[in-house]
Design a protein around this motif. Structure first.
Motif, PDB file in Angstrom:
ATOM      1  N   LEU A 171      20.067  34.202  54.530  1.00  0.00           N
ATOM      2  CA  LEU A 171      18.835  34.668  53.893  1.00  0.00           C
ATOM      3  C   LEU A 171      18.523  33.904  52.609  1.00  0.00           C
ATOM      4  N   GLY A 172      19.377  32.948  52.258  1.00  0.00           N
ATOM      5  CA  GLY A 172      19.137  32.152  51.061  1.00  0.00           C
ATOM      6  C   GLY A 172      19.646  32.776  49.782  1.00  0.00           C
ATOM      7  N   GLN A 173      20.471  33.837  49.891  1.00  0.00           N
ATOM      8  CA  GLN A 173      21.023  34.504  48.710  1.00  0.00           C
ATOM      9  C   GLN A 173      22.451  34.008  48.483  1.00  0.00           C
ATOM     10  N   ALA A 174      22.548  32.714  48.160  1.00  0.00           N
ATOM     11  CA  ALA A 174      23.857  32.051  48.129  1.00  0.00           C
ATOM     12  C   ALA A 174      24.781  32.630  47.064  1.00  0.00           C
ATOM     13  N   SER A 175      24.254  32.956  45.896  1.00  0.00           N
ATOM     14  CA  SER A 175      25.114  33.453  44.816  1.00  0.00           C
ATOM     15  C   SER A 175      25.725  34.798  45.162  1.00  0.00           C
ATOM     16  N   THR A 176      24.919  35.693  45.734  1.00  0.00           N
ATOM     17  CA  THR A 176      25.445  36.998  46.134  1.00  0.00           C
ATOM     18  C   THR A 176      26.394  36.843  47.314  1.00  0.00           C
ATOM     19  N   ALA A 177      26.051  35.971  48.253  1.00  0.00           N
ATOM     20  CA  ALA A 177      26.936  35.726  49.389  1.00  0.00           C
ATOM     21  C   ALA A 177      28.299  35.256  48.923  1.00  0.00           C
ATOM     22  N   LEU A 178      28.313  34.409  47.889  1.00  0.00           N
ATOM     23  CA  LEU A 178      29.578  33.867  47.386  1.00  0.00           C
ATOM     24  C   LEU A 178      30.514  34.986  46.944  1.00  0.00           C
ATOM     25  N   GLN A 179      29.970  36.029  46.325  1.00  0.00           N
ATOM     26  CA  GLN A 179      30.817  37.136  45.881  1.00  0.00           C
ATOM     27  C   GLN A 179      31.522  37.799  47.059  1.00  0.00           C
ATOM     28  N   PHE A 180      30.831  37.914  48.185  1.00  0.00           N
ATOM     29  CA  PHE A 180      31.446  38.552  49.352  1.00  0.00           C
ATOM     30  C   PHE A 180      32.422  37.616  50.055  1.00  0.00           C
ATOM     31  N   TYR A 181      32.151  36.306  50.066  1.00  0.00           N
ATOM     32  CA  TYR A 181      33.139  35.360  50.571  1.00  0.00           C
ATOM     33  C   TYR A 181      34.417  35.445  49.734  1.00  0.00           C
ATOM     34  N   GLN A 182      34.249  35.464  48.416  1.00  0.00           N
ATOM     35  CA  GLN A 182      35.414  35.522  47.540  1.00  0.00           C
ATOM     36  C   GLN A 182      36.173  36.839  47.716  1.00  0.00           C
ATOM     37  N   ALA A 183      35.435  37.925  47.899  1.00  0.00           N
ATOM     38  CA  ALA A 183      36.085  39.222  48.119  1.00  0.00           C
ATOM     39  C   ALA A 183      36.897  39.203  49.411  1.00  0.00           C
ATOM     40  N   ALA A 184      36.347  38.620  50.465  1.00  0.00           N
ATOM     41  CA  ALA A 184      37.064  38.535  51.735  1.00  0.00           C
ATOM     42  C   ALA A 184      38.360  37.747  51.577  1.00  0.00           C
ATOM     43  N   LEU A 185      38.307  36.651  50.834  1.00  0.00           N
ATOM     44  CA  LEU A 185      39.509  35.846  50.627  1.00  0.00           C
ATOM     45  C   LEU A 185      40.557  36.609  49.826  1.00  0.00           C
ATOM     46  N   ARG A 186      40.125  37.399  48.840  1.00  0.00           N
ATOM     47  CA  ARG A 186      41.089  38.191  48.059  1.00  0.00           C
ATOM     48  C   ARG A 186      41.745  39.259  48.928  1.00  0.00           C
ATOM     49  N   VAL A 187      40.957  39.933  49.751  1.00  0.00           N
ATOM     50  CA  VAL A 187      41.522  40.959  50.624  1.00  0.00           C
ATOM     51  C   VAL A 187      42.470  40.328  51.638  1.00  0.00           C
ATOM     52  N   ALA A 188      42.075  39.190  52.195  1.00  0.00           N
ATOM     53  CA  ALA A 188      42.887  38.533  53.212  1.00  0.00           C
ATOM     54  C   ALA A 188      44.231  38.083  52.660  1.00  0.00           C
TER      55      ALA A 188
END
Length: 384
Positions: free
Chosen positions: A86-103
């Motif tokens: 959707l073009g919301q790269a900055s917000t998407a980045l927070q969820f990518y980073q969260a996934a990596l922390r949980v993983a």
């Protein structure tokens, strides 16, 4: 879920696998409308809706999944991918980073999740490089020189992950070379005595404004635009309440206008001034029996001050690192909140302090200026 519900779920999942998103969405919507369902059902509905080009509806479904299971890796990755599309790269980045922390704390991950995590790591690495270039170019455009300002340069390297944080552990931004001190003495600051002399006047304004509890809100607020990984019992709770006079550098007129003597008393204080970010000035209220769990502050370039206004007998203490201090009404406490700290109120009455942040005295005026520029660039990049 009933047997009929199980059958509808299996039919929906089969339709989704077979590429019939419309049938899957219809069945899954019926299931969610019938009563509570698992996070996986909401996530399946999100997949069906995204295949139907229903972007907003897909986002609403995955948000429901994350409300039920904030650490659901598939849901975190789905939301990150969806926001990225959707073009919301900055917000998407927070969820990518969260996934990596949980993983990182999750053993034996399924193959499809590992594939998604690899994609998340690629995105994070690419954005980190863009982030570093953006910050450096912003400073260089303003005339910054690494040779002339080595500590600012080192702080930039740490912000970009090129150097580790040592000892102090701020959660957002680290500035190198500052003393590792938990508490600072009141006598070290010439403005303290004048502020403490205004304690009674400030308390009167606190008590007056406290008659309308709508001025207070949870200090830890839930933000739907960020992953909900904070497990603090105070998240969204009035056990730790805040009434802001300044918030993220902006004066809160509705409160400040009712507290003119408090505002006047703070005019002689070297508040940490960073447009759009600092200072934060608030009445911090800790409810009877409440506890603030051990945590670290966002940056180590400031100090936090507590002017105790209402302190019940046997209230409790503030622990910073290996040192603890009791609050005494009218006696300022000054500490480095990038060091692990916690607080508790064991009494039967609320404890209230005037909380505000000041510049670290070890920072030169020039360093404060560069830090202000750099932290503004950090925030500007996150909202780009």
């Amino acid at each position: 879920m009933t047997t009929g519900g199980d059958q509808r779920l299996q039919r929906a999942l089969a339709a989704l696998r077979n590429g019939d998103a419309a049938e899957a969405a219809e069945l899954l919507q019926a299931l969610t409308a019938a009563g509570p369902v698992a996070a996986s059902t909401w996530l399946a509905l999100a997949f069906a809706r995204v295949n139907l080009d229903q972007a907003d509806a897909a986002l609403a479904a995955v948000d429901r999944a994350l409300q039920l299971e904030p650490r659901n890796l598939r849901a975190l990755l789905f939301k990150a991918d969806h926001l990225d599309r959707l073009g919301q790269a900055s917000t998407a980045l927070q969820f990518y980073q969260a996934a990596l922390r949980v993983a990182a704390a999750t053993p034996q991950l399924p193959a499809d999740v590992v594939q998604g995590l690899n994609r998340a790591q690629d995105v994070c690495d690419r954005r980190a490089a863009q982030y570093e270039n953006y910050l450096l170019e912003t400073l260089e455009d303003a005339g910054f020189s690494r040779r002339e300002h080595p500590r600012v340069a080192e702080s930039l390297d740490i912000a970009c992950g090129k150097a580790p944080v040592q000892l102090q552990q701020p959660t957002r931004f680290y500035f190198p070379g500052l003393p590792q001190r938990a508490f600072y003495g009141r006598e070290e600051f010439p403005w303290v005595a004048e502020l403490e002399a205004q304690t009674d006047a400030i308390r009167e304004e606190l008590l007056a404004i406290s008659r309308d509890d709508r001025h207070f809100q949870p200090y830890l607020e839930v933000n739907e635009h960020q992953p909900i990984l904070n497990s603090s019992r105070n998240l969204g709770s009035m056990d730790w309440g805040a009434c802001y006079l300044w918030r993220e550098g902006e004066r809160v007129a509705a409160v400040a206008e009712q507290c003119p003597r408090t505002v006047a008393a703070l005019e002689q204080v070297p508040l940490c001034l960073i447009p759009g970010q600092m200072p934060s000035v608030l009445f911090s209220r800790l409810a009877p029996g409440a506890r603030i769990e051990p945590h670290h502050g966002a940056v180590n370039s400031r100090l936090i001050c507590h002017l105790p206004l209402v302190v019940p007998s046997h209230c409790g203490e503030l622990r910073v690192g290996n040192y603890s201090r009791a609050w005494r009404e009218g006696e300022l406490l000054i500490f480095d909140d990038s060091v692990e700290h916690e607080a508790w109120n064991q009494s039967q009455e609320p404890r209230v302090v005037l909380l505000f942040d000041i510049w670290r005295p070890e920072l030169s005026p020039e360093e404060r200026g560069w830090l202000s520029q750099l932290l503004q660039a950090v925030k500007a990049y996150s909202f780009e």
